[in-house]
Design a protein around this motif. Structure first.
Motif, PDB file in Angstrom:
ATOM      1  N   GLU A 535      18.885  -7.949  26.012  1.00  0.00           N
ATOM      2  CA  GLU A 535      19.664  -7.110  26.917  1.00  0.00           C
ATOM      3  C   GLU A 535      21.092  -7.047  26.667  1.00  0.00           C
ATOM      4  N   GLU A 536      21.811  -8.286  26.429  1.00  0.00           N
ATOM      5  CA  GLU A 536      23.082  -8.272  25.798  1.00  0.00           C
ATOM      6  C   GLU A 536      23.471  -7.444  24.863  1.00  0.00           C
ATOM      7  N   ASN A 617      25.189 -16.160  25.573  1.00  0.00           N
ATOM      8  CA  ASN A 617      24.140 -15.442  26.566  1.00  0.00           C
ATOM      9  C   ASN A 617      25.143 -14.937  27.670  1.00  0.00           C
ATOM     10  N   VAL A 618      25.392 -13.561  27.169  1.00  0.00           N
ATOM     11  CA  VAL A 618      26.053 -12.913  28.154  1.00  0.00           C
ATOM     12  C   VAL A 618      25.628 -12.973  29.699  1.00  0.00           C
ATOM     13  N   THR A 619      24.463 -12.722  29.840  1.00  0.00           N
ATOM     14  CA  THR A 619      23.782 -12.552  31.134  1.00  0.00           C
ATOM     15  C   THR A 619      23.819 -13.908  32.030  1.00  0.00           C
ATOM     16  N   ARG A 620      23.806 -14.991  31.230  1.00  0.00           N
ATOM     17  CA  ARG A 620      23.764 -16.477  32.049  1.00  0.00           C
ATOM     18  C   ARG A 620      25.315 -16.545  32.263  1.00  0.00           C
ATOM     19  N   VAL A 621      26.230 -16.235  31.375  1.00  0.00           N
ATOM     20  CA  VAL A 621      27.665 -16.519  31.950  1.00  0.00           C
ATOM     21  C   VAL A 621      28.024 -15.538  32.969  1.00  0.00           C
ATOM     22  N   ILE A 627      29.864 -12.281  38.270  1.00  0.00           N
ATOM     23  CA  ILE A 627      30.268 -10.898  37.954  1.00  0.00           C
ATOM     24  C   ILE A 627      29.240 -10.345  37.206  1.00  0.00           C
ATOM     25  N   SER A 628      29.270  -8.895  37.052  1.00  0.00           N
ATOM     26  CA  SER A 628      28.292  -8.126  36.250  1.00  0.00           C
ATOM     27  C   SER A 628      28.540  -8.344  34.979  1.00  0.00           C
TER      28      SER A 628
END
Length: 645
Positions: A535-536, A617-621, A627-628
């Protein structure tokens, strides 16, 4: 140039490193073996500046004629490949099995180097004459490879980086090499992927052409991938005996050689039923299982083509090629992914589909004008007739006239003995697509206007007009109104072409970018297992500006799929350009400046710490920072934060 492999007392001192000073680089075994051949078998001197070896004109013509079908089939793929790497200083070359260059498409940026290194038709690029090089070493190794700068044997050639891939005939014999040569400072893996894919496309078309007198089975584990790069193709005779198979067929069946075996030993289908399917249900995918493991495939069958005399050979080439191109192209409905402007274009095109109204497609380079034109053709009642495309910008001015209007035998020096029908006549009953119409020379615009008005064409050297029935679609990225004002485009032709104009939106402005990315990934991964994208990574691709539009998207997805491990694409697999702000006035990538404000610096450092702690991991951060993902991507872009390579 220094060699860490050298000739001493008649023997070779071997090493796997060669270079200058502290810039020595590892060298693969195949390069070392090639150097050994150059020294021991060919007795070549790396510092000697050999004169280019060129076959004489009669020899070249004989070779080109002997490989005429290969050259014809490869020409369109060479042009496509050249357009994909255009502007990067590459030339595309096709050699025969002796390393003689049969055809050449050159980038103007690369002209001087090409002249100095004898990259031209008729030049011999075997290892024996040019030492270690992309084309010659590929002929020996019989596999795709890159020869990068100092890996070349002769000092004279070390400015080059060459990506080469072999082309085999249906019996497995190596017949040609496709090569992209340029002056890149880095070995271009993505160029290698594109070259290899183009070589396989050429190989598949050669297969279908040479095996036209046999029954053809085209198969894949997924029905939508039939007629794509990854399809397996098998030729068999009326007795069910296998005559040939392409590499993809052998790979999918997990076999090394099936020539001569009965059809029924491979699949759970009787030969009589296979023959019946070819005649009664041609090109309709049917379920099929292999006899050894019961794996399910989908297959389409084709009957042998009827015998056609040599005088009608050009017509047969057109018929053999065009339907495949039409089958692979989407209809107008297949271009609908959720963008309002594209939906509007599709709706307008459908309303005018069967009317004698020319279309002109406007938009930036790479926005898919050619795909839209092909979709118009395939959706119309002309779908079974030829779709003939001409890129007015890629043809030299001296060739456009003969390519478009055709010529009679002996019309000019070098003309084919059989003459040429020309693209306009070839499109009779179907669609003629003139891409980059703004680049058509002014004197030919008047001839084209007469063809459109009178519906007939007169080949060069002839006085007899030929009646033509064509739908005309043209396209350009230029402002034709400005060209009319400066006198480079005829106003009367513009109004004749402009029955309706449709603006193709740039990819950066489309509302369906995410769906398009997923669709292109599905198309380009044909022949492989399902490729999964994180997804990232999908978010990063969606928010990229895409200055090269759909063409750039296709190239990047091809490269990502070709290089990915375990059929998975992650954020750190994306090319560097995705994480920069591309599109300054010079068209070069422009990196965003790092922040100088103390608060911005602190925020940048905090984001980097969180990303590193979460292994990027962009989603986790994003979840942790509340924030989105989109907001986090914007901040990463603003602060020039990129994953470690």
């Amino acid at each position: 140039m220094e060699f860490s492999t050298n000739k001493a007392h008649g023997g070779l001192v071997t090493s796997t490193v060669r270079g200058c000073g502290t810039n020595a680089t590892p060298v693969t075994d195949c390069i070392v073996q090639s150097w050994k051949r150059c020294l021991d078998e060919y007795d070549l001197d790396p510092e000697r500046r050999p004169e280019p070896v060129l076959v004489d004109r009669s020899d070249l013509k004989e070779r080109q004629e002997k490989s005429r079908r290969l050259v014809e089939i490869a020409r369109s793929e060479m042009t496509n490949l050249y357009q994909q790497v255009a502007g990067s200083g590459h030339s595309i070359l096709l050699t025969d099995h002796d390393g003689v260059v049969l055809n050449y498409v050159g980038d103007p940026m690369f002209t001087n180097t090409a002249v100095k290194t004898a990259l031209q038709t008729g030049a011999v690029w075997s290892e024996k004459t040019q030492g270690t090089n992309g084309m010659g070493t590929c002929l020996v190794e019989k596999r795709p490879l890159i020869i990068h700068q100092d890996e070349h044997f002769f000092t004279k050639n070390t400015r080059l980086t060459c990506s080469a891939a072999p082309i085999f005939d249906p019996t497995g014999e190596l017949v040609a090499v496709l090569d992209a040569s340029g002056e890149s400072r880095q070995a271009q893996q993505h160029t290698m992927v594109l070259v290899n894919m183009s070589a396989q496309l050429i190989e598949n078309r050669i297969f279908l052409c040479k095996m036209r007198d046999n029954y053809i089975l085209r198969f894949h584990s997924r029905p939508e991938f039939i007629s794509t790069l990854g399809e397996g193709v098998i030729a068999f005779d009326e007795t069910g005996r296998i005559q040939a198979a392409n590499r993809s067929a052998l790979f999918q069946l997990d076999m090394k050689d099936i020539i001569g075996r009965p059809f029924e030993e491979l699949f759970n289908l009787r030969t009589n039923n296979a023959l019946g399917n070819a005649h009664n249900q041609a090109m309709v995918p049917l379920p099929l299982r292999d006899a050894s493991q019961g794996r399910r495939f989908y297959a389409s069958f084709q009957p042998p083509n009827p015998d056609i005399s040599a005088k009608r050979q050009p017509a047969r080439s057109a018929r053999a090629f065009v339907p495949e191109a039409v089958r692979e192209a989407p209809t107008l409905e297949g271009l609908e992914f959720g963008d309002n402007r594209m939906r509007h274009n599709i709706e307008r095109a459908k309303k005018l589909l069967e009317l004698d109204i020319p279309f002109i497609l406007l938009g930036e380079t790479g926005t898919g004008k050619d795909v839209f034109a092909n979709a118009v053709h395939k959706t119309s009642s002309r779908a079974s007739k030829p779709f003939v495309a001409v890129n007015c910008a890629s043809l030299p001015e001296t060739l456009i006239e003969s390519e478009l209007f055709g010529y009679r035998p002996g019309a000019f020096t070098g003309a084919s003995k059989e003459g040429s029908r020309g693209k306009i006549a070839q499109a009779h009953g179907g669609t003629l697509f003139l891409d980059e119409i703004g680049d058509m020379p002014l004197h030919l615009q008047a001839r084209l206007l007469r063809v459109l008005e009178e519906r007939e064409v007169i080949p060069l050297g002839s006085e007899t007009p030929i009646k033509v029935d064509i739908r005309l679609i043209s396209a350009t990225h230029q402002n034709l109104q400005l060209q009319i004002e400066d006198g480079s485009f005829r106003e009367d032709l513009f109004y004749r072409l402009n029955g309706i104009s449709l603006q193709m939106p740039p990819l950066r402005d489309r509302e369906d970018r995410r769906a398009l990315i997923q669709h292109i990934m599905k198309l380009e991964s044909a022949g492989q297992d399902t490729v999964i994208i994180a997804e990232e990574a999908l978010d990063a691709l969606e928010h990229y500006e895409w200055p090269g539009n759909m063409r750039q998207l296709r190239n990047i997805m091809r490269t990502l799929i070709g290089l990915c491990d375990n059929n998975s694409i992650g954020l750190d697999d994306l090319p560097e350009e995705i994480f920069c702000d591309c599109g300054d006035d010079a068209g070069e990538p422009r990196q965003r400046a790092r922040p100088s404000n103390p608060l911005d610096i602190a925020e940048r450092d905090a984001i980097i710490r969180e990303l590193e702690a979460a292994h990027w991991n962009v989603t986790r951060v994003a979840t942790k920072l509340n924030i989105s993902r989109n907001t986090l991507y914007r901040k990463m872009k603003r602060y020039d934060i990129k994953p470690p390579r």
